[in-house]
Scaffold this motif. Structure first.
Motif, PDB file in Angstrom:
ATOM      1  N   THR A 371       0.787  -1.236   0.000  1.00  0.00           N
ATOM      2  CA  THR A 371       0.000   0.000   0.000  1.00  0.00           C
ATOM      3  C   THR A 371       0.819   1.287   0.000  1.00  0.00           C
ATOM      4  O   THR A 371       0.290   2.345  -0.321  1.00  0.00           O
ATOM      5  N   SER A 372       2.082   1.209   0.383  1.00  0.00           N
ATOM      6  CA  SER A 372       2.824   2.443   0.623  1.00  0.00           C
ATOM      7  C   SER A 372       3.149   3.194  -0.663  1.00  0.00           C
ATOM      8  O   SER A 372       3.323   2.609  -1.724  1.00  0.00           O
ATOM      9  N   GLY A 373       3.226   4.501  -0.536  1.00  0.00           N
ATOM     10  CA  GLY A 373       3.594   5.345  -1.667  1.00  0.00           C
ATOM     11  C   GLY A 373       2.410   5.951  -2.374  1.00  0.00           C
ATOM     12  O   GLY A 373       2.471   7.094  -2.804  1.00  0.00           O
ATOM     13  N   ASN A 374       1.308   5.186  -2.503  1.00  0.00           N
ATOM     14  CA  ASN A 374       0.184   5.764  -3.248  1.00  0.00           C
ATOM     15  C   ASN A 374      -1.188   5.380  -2.715  1.00  0.00           C
ATOM     16  O   ASN A 374      -2.194   5.664  -3.360  1.00  0.00           O
ATOM     17  N   GLN A 375      -1.276   4.748  -1.541  1.00  0.00           N
ATOM     18  CA  GLN A 375      -2.577   4.300  -1.062  1.00  0.00           C
ATOM     19  C   GLN A 375      -3.069   4.994   0.207  1.00  0.00           C
ATOM     20  O   GLN A 375      -4.174   4.724   0.667  1.00  0.00           O
ATOM     21  N   TYR A 376      -2.288   5.896   0.778  1.00  0.00           N
ATOM     22  CA  TYR A 376      -2.768   6.619   1.966  1.00  0.00           C
ATOM     23  C   TYR A 376      -4.131   7.233   1.700  1.00  0.00           C
ATOM     24  O   TYR A 376      -5.055   7.128   2.510  1.00  0.00           O
ATOM     25  N   LYS A 377      -4.263   7.874   0.545  1.00  0.00           N
ATOM     26  CA  LYS A 377      -5.502   8.563   0.211  1.00  0.00           C
ATOM     27  C   LYS A 377      -6.702   7.632   0.192  1.00  0.00           C
ATOM     28  O   LYS A 377      -7.839   8.068   0.340  1.00  0.00           O
ATOM     29  N   ASN A 378      -6.467   6.328   0.010  1.00  0.00           N
ATOM     30  CA  ASN A 378      -7.556   5.362  -0.101  1.00  0.00           C
ATOM     31  C   ASN A 378      -7.906   4.696   1.226  1.00  0.00           C
ATOM     32  O   ASN A 378      -8.690   3.742   1.246  1.00  0.00           O
ATOM     33  N   GLY A 379      -7.348   5.187   2.319  1.00  0.00           N
ATOM     34  CA  GLY A 379      -7.556   4.562   3.616  1.00  0.00           C
ATOM     35  C   GLY A 379      -9.004   4.193   3.915  1.00  0.00           C
ATOM     36  O   GLY A 379      -9.294   3.038   4.249  1.00  0.00           O
ATOM     37  N   PRO A 380      -9.950   5.114   3.805  1.00  0.00           N
ATOM     38  CA  PRO A 380     -11.338   4.760   4.121  1.00  0.00           C
ATOM     39  C   PRO A 380     -11.893   3.650   3.234  1.00  0.00           C
ATOM     40  O   PRO A 380     -12.644   2.787   3.714  1.00  0.00           O
ATOM     41  N   VAL A 381     -11.528   3.667   1.942  1.00  0.00           N
ATOM     42  CA  VAL A 381     -12.017   2.631   1.026  1.00  0.00           C
ATOM     43  C   VAL A 381     -11.359   1.285   1.337  1.00  0.00           C
ATOM     44  O   VAL A 381     -11.989   0.232   1.220  1.00  0.00           O
ATOM     45  N   ILE A 382     -10.090   1.314   1.742  1.00  0.00           N
ATOM     46  CA  ILE A 382      -9.409   0.075   2.124  1.00  0.00           C
ATOM     47  C   ILE A 382     -10.177  -0.604   3.253  1.00  0.00           C
ATOM     48  O   ILE A 382     -10.377  -1.826   3.256  1.00  0.00           O
ATOM     49  N   GLY A 383     -10.632   0.191   4.222  1.00  0.00           N
ATOM     50  CA  GLY A 383     -11.421  -0.367   5.310  1.00  0.00           C
ATOM     51  C   GLY A 383     -12.674  -1.043   4.807  1.00  0.00           C
ATOM     52  O   GLY A 383     -13.021  -2.153   5.243  1.00  0.00           O
ATOM     53  N   GLN A 384     -13.371  -0.384   3.877  1.00  0.00           N
ATOM     54  CA  GLN A 384     -14.590  -0.978   3.328  1.00  0.00           C
ATOM     55  C   GLN A 384     -14.289  -2.265   2.569  1.00  0.00           C
ATOM     56  O   GLN A 384     -14.983  -3.276   2.729  1.00  0.00           O
ATOM     57  N   ILE A 385     -13.247  -2.233   1.726  1.00  0.00           N
ATOM     58  CA  ILE A 385     -12.913  -3.411   0.914  1.00  0.00           C
ATOM     59  C   ILE A 385     -12.622  -4.620   1.788  1.00  0.00           C
ATOM     60  O   ILE A 385     -13.177  -5.713   1.581  1.00  0.00           O
ATOM     61  N   LEU A 386     -11.737  -4.460   2.783  1.00  0.00           N
ATOM     62  CA  LEU A 386     -11.371  -5.608   3.619  1.00  0.00           C
ATOM     63  C   LEU A 386     -12.547  -6.096   4.445  1.00  0.00           C
ATOM     64  O   LEU A 386     -12.742  -7.305   4.608  1.00  0.00           O
ATOM     65  N   SER A 387     -13.359  -5.170   4.962  1.00  0.00           N
ATOM     66  CA  SER A 387     -14.479  -5.614   5.783  1.00  0.00           C
ATOM     67  C   SER A 387     -15.458  -6.445   4.965  1.00  0.00           C
ATOM     68  O   SER A 387     -15.980  -7.464   5.453  1.00  0.00           O
ATOM     69  N   GLU A 388     -15.682  -6.058   3.702  1.00  0.00           N
ATOM     70  CA  GLU A 388     -16.638  -6.798   2.873  1.00  0.00           C
ATOM     71  C   GLU A 388     -16.050  -8.119   2.371  1.00  0.00           C
ATOM     72  O   GLU A 388     -16.759  -9.121   2.264  1.00  0.00           O
ATOM     73  N   ILE A 389     -14.744  -8.127   2.075  1.00  0.00           N
ATOM     74  CA  ILE A 389     -14.115  -9.393   1.677  1.00  0.00           C
ATOM     75  C   ILE A 389     -14.131 -10.379   2.850  1.00  0.00           C
ATOM     76  O   ILE A 389     -14.455 -11.560   2.685  1.00  0.00           O
ATOM     77  N   ILE A 390     -13.774  -9.903   4.039  1.00  0.00           N
ATOM     78  CA  ILE A 390     -13.770 -10.774   5.215  1.00  0.00           C
ATOM     79  C   ILE A 390     -15.173 -11.333   5.474  1.00  0.00           C
ATOM     80  O   ILE A 390     -15.350 -12.534   5.674  1.00  0.00           O
ATOM     81  N   PHE A 391     -16.162 -10.450   5.453  1.00  0.00           N
ATOM     82  CA  PHE A 391     -17.537 -10.878   5.740  1.00  0.00           C
ATOM     83  C   PHE A 391     -18.002 -11.924   4.726  1.00  0.00           C
ATOM     84  O   PHE A 391     -18.598 -12.940   5.095  1.00  0.00           O
ATOM     85  N   ALA A 392     -17.685 -11.680   3.442  1.00  0.00           N
ATOM     86  CA  ALA A 392     -18.116 -12.623   2.402  1.00  0.00           C
ATOM     87  C   ALA A 392     -17.425 -13.977   2.556  1.00  0.00           C
ATOM     88  O   ALA A 392     -18.074 -15.033   2.523  1.00  0.00           O
ATOM     89  N   CYS A 393     -16.109 -13.943   2.717  1.00  0.00           N
ATOM     90  CA  CYS A 393     -15.352 -15.201   2.788  1.00  0.00           C
ATOM     91  C   CYS A 393     -15.692 -15.998   4.034  1.00  0.00           C
ATOM     92  O   CYS A 393     -15.802 -17.235   3.979  1.00  0.00           O
ATOM     93  N   GLU A 394     -15.862 -15.323   5.158  1.00  0.00           N
ATOM     94  CA  GLU A 394     -16.172 -16.039   6.392  1.00  0.00           C
ATOM     95  C   GLU A 394     -17.591 -16.604   6.378  1.00  0.00           C
ATOM     96  O   GLU A 394     -17.942 -17.415   7.226  1.00  0.00           O
ATOM     97  N   ASN A 395     -18.370 -16.162   5.392  1.00  0.00           N
ATOM     98  CA  ASN A 395     -19.708 -16.723   5.221  1.00  0.00           C
ATOM     99  C   ASN A 395     -19.782 -17.652   4.014  1.00  0.00           C
ATOM    100  O   ASN A 395     -20.863 -17.902   3.474  1.00  0.00           O
TER     101      ASN A 395
END
Length: 436
Positions: A371-395
């Motif tokens: 993520t380093s170098g160009n993803q700081y700006k995407n922090g809030p979206v990163i949270g959404q992406i991982l939360s939805e991937i985790i929720f989907a996979c764990e189900n």
């Protein structure tokens, strides 16, 4: 302290904190572990915190534009007043100067598709807006030790100068992470600092928790690697690195500070400038300074780091000269101090400089890395992406076969997360640089 959690997140930078916030919103009990003393104290603390939308893929552009709206209305995203105050978004715009040979049409097409505004400036407009600039072309960028570095330029930049009004920078990256930590804690999230993970524990073919250097153990059916430049070490602990097509490495980078030219106050009139023609970028900094960075032109040797706990943290005179002197070619009146001043830290990068937001081959172990170098700006979206991937996979969702599709919250776009897979082919359309 309770040692049983639903989700353990290794790392408390912008990515780790945002993941904790989004996962805790879903009702999960989370714990962030970080080897440093506070949230945002790692590589996030030294990010240039630039907010921009020009990326090399549609998905990357969409993520950045969606994130822009979080930063624009930061207090709405946080939803709670941090006792330390809120980070501030300076929406000064982003100016992009590319060499004559660069085809900018792809970037503009992506912006048109997502209805992101931009302006095309001719050289006269550039010099009117930035009167301290010269419109000479310095491509390809060179280093000061190159004998041709001081030669007079006969070429001019082409007319492809683009201004993106929806961009700028955050005044305090560390504070922004504390804001997210504060918001996550209001949802029940826990953070533990000065702790080093030394084991990813497994049983029954999946992750079951972690062990710390001091011997303590914490249990969770889900563990997320958001360890920044240490991500490859955590992957090795989990035994998954060899099973990934795309891996991460730590890269040493420097940014430097110089005074604003007398005739042009960056504090009052400056903007973020991505000057690919000269090989660098710069933005306003507190105290009427200019922060100067490199866009990794071919003449700059990349310094890969094998041990992210052991590298040269001092600014080098050679790289300071390279970055500052290149900027001085664009700004002939740039004051050049006699003593280098800057900061040094590590990027966590993949082979194509596009991040990995994904599950792994170890059930229950997830990735928010590269993520380093160009993803700081995407922090809030990163949270959404991982939360939805985790929720989907764990189900029970088979994310490798059918990548999770995520409806972004601020723009009309559904993100196919397959582009962020650990097993993708290298994305040839990438810039293969900090620009992503």
């Amino acid at each position: 302290m309770t040692r049983n959690y639903d989700v353990i997140i290794i790392g408390a930078g912008i990515s780790g904190a945002a993941i904790a916030y989004e996962v805790s919103k879903k009702g999960f009990k989370t714990l962030n572990l970080d080897k440093l003393a506070a949230a945002g104290y790692g590589s996030t603390s030294n990010t240039c915190a630039i907010i921009r939308t020009h990326y090399s893929t549609l998905e990357g552009t969409a993520m950045a534009y969606d994130s822009y709206f979080y930063w624009k209305k930061w207090s709405n995203y946080i939803g709670k007043t941090d006792q330390m105050g809120l980070a501030k978004f300076y929406e000064v715009g982003v100016l992009v100067i590319k060499p004559r040979s660069f085809d900018f049409s792809k970037y503009l097409k992506l912006h048109d598709e997502l209805n992101i505004p931009y302006e095309i400036w001719d050289p006269d407009t550039l010099l009117k807006k930035m009167p301290h600039f010269v419109d000479d072309s310095f491509y390809p960028p060179k280093r000061p030790e190159d004998p041709s570095f001081v030669e007079l330029q006969e070429k001019k930049i082409n007319s492809t100068v683009i201004f993106f009004p929806r961009g700028g920078y955050i005044n305090d990256a560390t504070l922004s992470v504390h804001n997210i930590q504060w918001a996550a804690q209001s949802r029940g999230a826990k953070f533990l600092f000065n702790t080093e993970v030394t084991e990813i524990r497994k049983a029954g073919g999946r992750v079951i928790g972690v062990t710390l250097k001091d011997g303590r153990q914490f249990n969770a059916p889900v563990v997320v690697n958001a360890a920044g430049p240490h991500s490859f070490i955590i992957n090795r602990l989990a035994g998954i690195e060899g099973k990934m097509k795309i891996k991460t490495r730590a890269l040493r980078h420097e940014v430097h500070f110089v005074p604003s030219p007398v005739e042009f106050s960056y504090e009052k009139r400056g903007m973020v400038v991505s000057d690919g023609d000269a090989g660098g970028y710069h933005r306003p900094e507190v105290g009427n300074l200019i922060l100067v960075g490199s866009e990794d032109p071919a003449c700059d040797k990349l310094e890969w780091i094998d041990d992210p706990d052991n590298f040269n943290r001092d600014v080098t005179t050679e790289q300071w000269k390279a970055q500052v002197y290149r900027l001085a070619k664009r700004i002939p009146t740039l004051p050049i101090p006699g003593k280098p001043k800057g900061i040094v830290d590590l990027y966590d990068v993949t082979a194509d400089w596009i991040p990995i937001y994904d599950k792994s081959d170890l059930p229950g172990f997830y990735l928010a890395i590269g993520t380093s170098g160009n993803q700081y700006k995407n922090g809030p979206v990163i949270g959404q992406i991982l939360s939805e991937i985790i929720f989907a996979c764990e189900n029970g969702h088979d994310h490798d076969r059918v990548p999770v599709q995520i409806k972004l919250r601020n723009i009309d776009f559904t993100l196919n997360t397959g582009i962020l897979s650990r097993n993708r082919e290298i994305i040839k359309g990438s810039t293969f640089s900090v620009l992503g």
